[in-house]
Design an enzyme around this catalytic site. Structure first.
Site, mmCIF file in Angstrom:
data_model
loop_
_atom_site.group_PDB
_atom_site.id
_atom_site.type_symbol
_atom_site.label_atom_id
_atom_site.label_comp_id
_atom_site.label_asym_id
_atom_site.label_seq_id
_atom_site.Cartn_x
_atom_site.Cartn_y
_atom_site.Cartn_z
ATOM 1 N N HIS A 199 0.831 -1.206 0.000
ATOM 2 C CA HIS A 199 0.000 0.000 0.000
ATOM 3 C C HIS A 199 0.867 1.259 0.000
ATOM 4 O O HIS A 199 0.661 2.171 -0.813
ATOM 5 C CB HIS A 199 -0.929 -0.015 1.218
ATOM 6 C CG HIS A 199 -1.744 1.228 1.364
ATOM 7 N ND1 HIS A 199 -3.006 1.338 0.827
ATOM 8 C CD2 HIS A 199 -1.482 2.411 1.975
ATOM 9 C CE1 HIS A 199 -3.480 2.554 1.104
ATOM 10 N NE2 HIS A 199 -2.563 3.218 1.800
ATOM 11 N N GLU A 200 1.837 1.334 0.897
ATOM 12 C CA GLU A 200 2.678 2.530 0.995
ATOM 13 C C GLU A 200 3.533 2.708 -0.259
ATOM 14 O O GLU A 200 3.722 3.830 -0.738
ATOM 15 C CB GLU A 200 3.538 2.499 2.253
ATOM 16 C CG GLU A 200 2.755 2.471 3.556
ATOM 17 C CD GLU A 200 1.719 3.578 3.723
ATOM 18 O OE1 GLU A 200 1.873 4.656 3.115
ATOM 19 O OE2 GLU A 200 0.742 3.372 4.456
#
Length: 188
Positions: A124-125
């Site tokens: 996600h990051e």
């Protein structure tokens, strides 16, 4: 221009390119590609500060490398300045892009302590660094739904639209484009 004069002019030309690129490191395209397809841009990362999350980062990188072709994430070599720096801290996970394909990922222990999946957090990051915004609230099938999918969600894979957006972001554009997102901080 003689070859010796050309060689003397190269440092000045490189400085002009850096100024025009806003002083940002620009990831170079890979040197080879299949016939008929552009080479993937290589974006380097440094996970030496990721502490206990190094394995999750490696798996998150693999997710992106398996799902997109226009950009590939590779570890920076010794002495090379990485496009992405990944560090562990005690806060909430967040990404601070400084341009498309560059920035800092803070792998926050707070979300891990609450039960969120570490590989999903890494993927996600990294998605933010690759130009994706949060899509909250959202289902588990959407990687960029982040924490709104709940702690039971372990899906680290981008969905079809997320893959397409990253492919478009890196499809022939400069890695330093996306300056509008450069000042955003994504806390997930």
């Amino acid at each position: 221009m003689t070859s010796s004069r050309l060689l003397r002019a190269l440092p000045a030309a490189a400085a002009v390119v850096l100024v025009l690129a806003g002083g940002q490191a620009v990831a170079a395209p890979a040197t080879s590609a299949p016939a008929g397809r552009a080479a993937a841009r290589v974006v380097t990362y440094d996970a030496s500060g990721a502490a206990e999350f190094k394995d999750a980062v490696t798996k998150g990188v693999a997710v992106w490398n398996e799902n997109v072709t226009n950009v590939q994430l590779e570890p920076a070599t010794s002495g090379q300045q990485a496009n992405i720096t990944i560090v562990a801290d005690d806060g909430w996970p967040r990404a601070m892009p400084t341009g498309l394909g560059s920035g800092t990922v803070y792998f926050g222990r707070e979300a891990v302590d609450e039960g969120y999946n570490t590989v999903r957090i890494a993927s996600h990051e990294l998605g933010h660094i690759l130009g994706l915004p949060d899509r909250k609230p959202g289902p588990c099938s959407s990687l960029m739904s982040g924490s709104t999918a709940g702690t039971s969600c372990t899906n680290p894979n981008p969905d079809a639209s997320e893959k397409a957006e990253v492919e478009d972001n890196f499809g022939g554009s400069s890695v330093t484009s996306g300056a509008a997102r450069a000042t955003a901080v994504y806390a997930d």
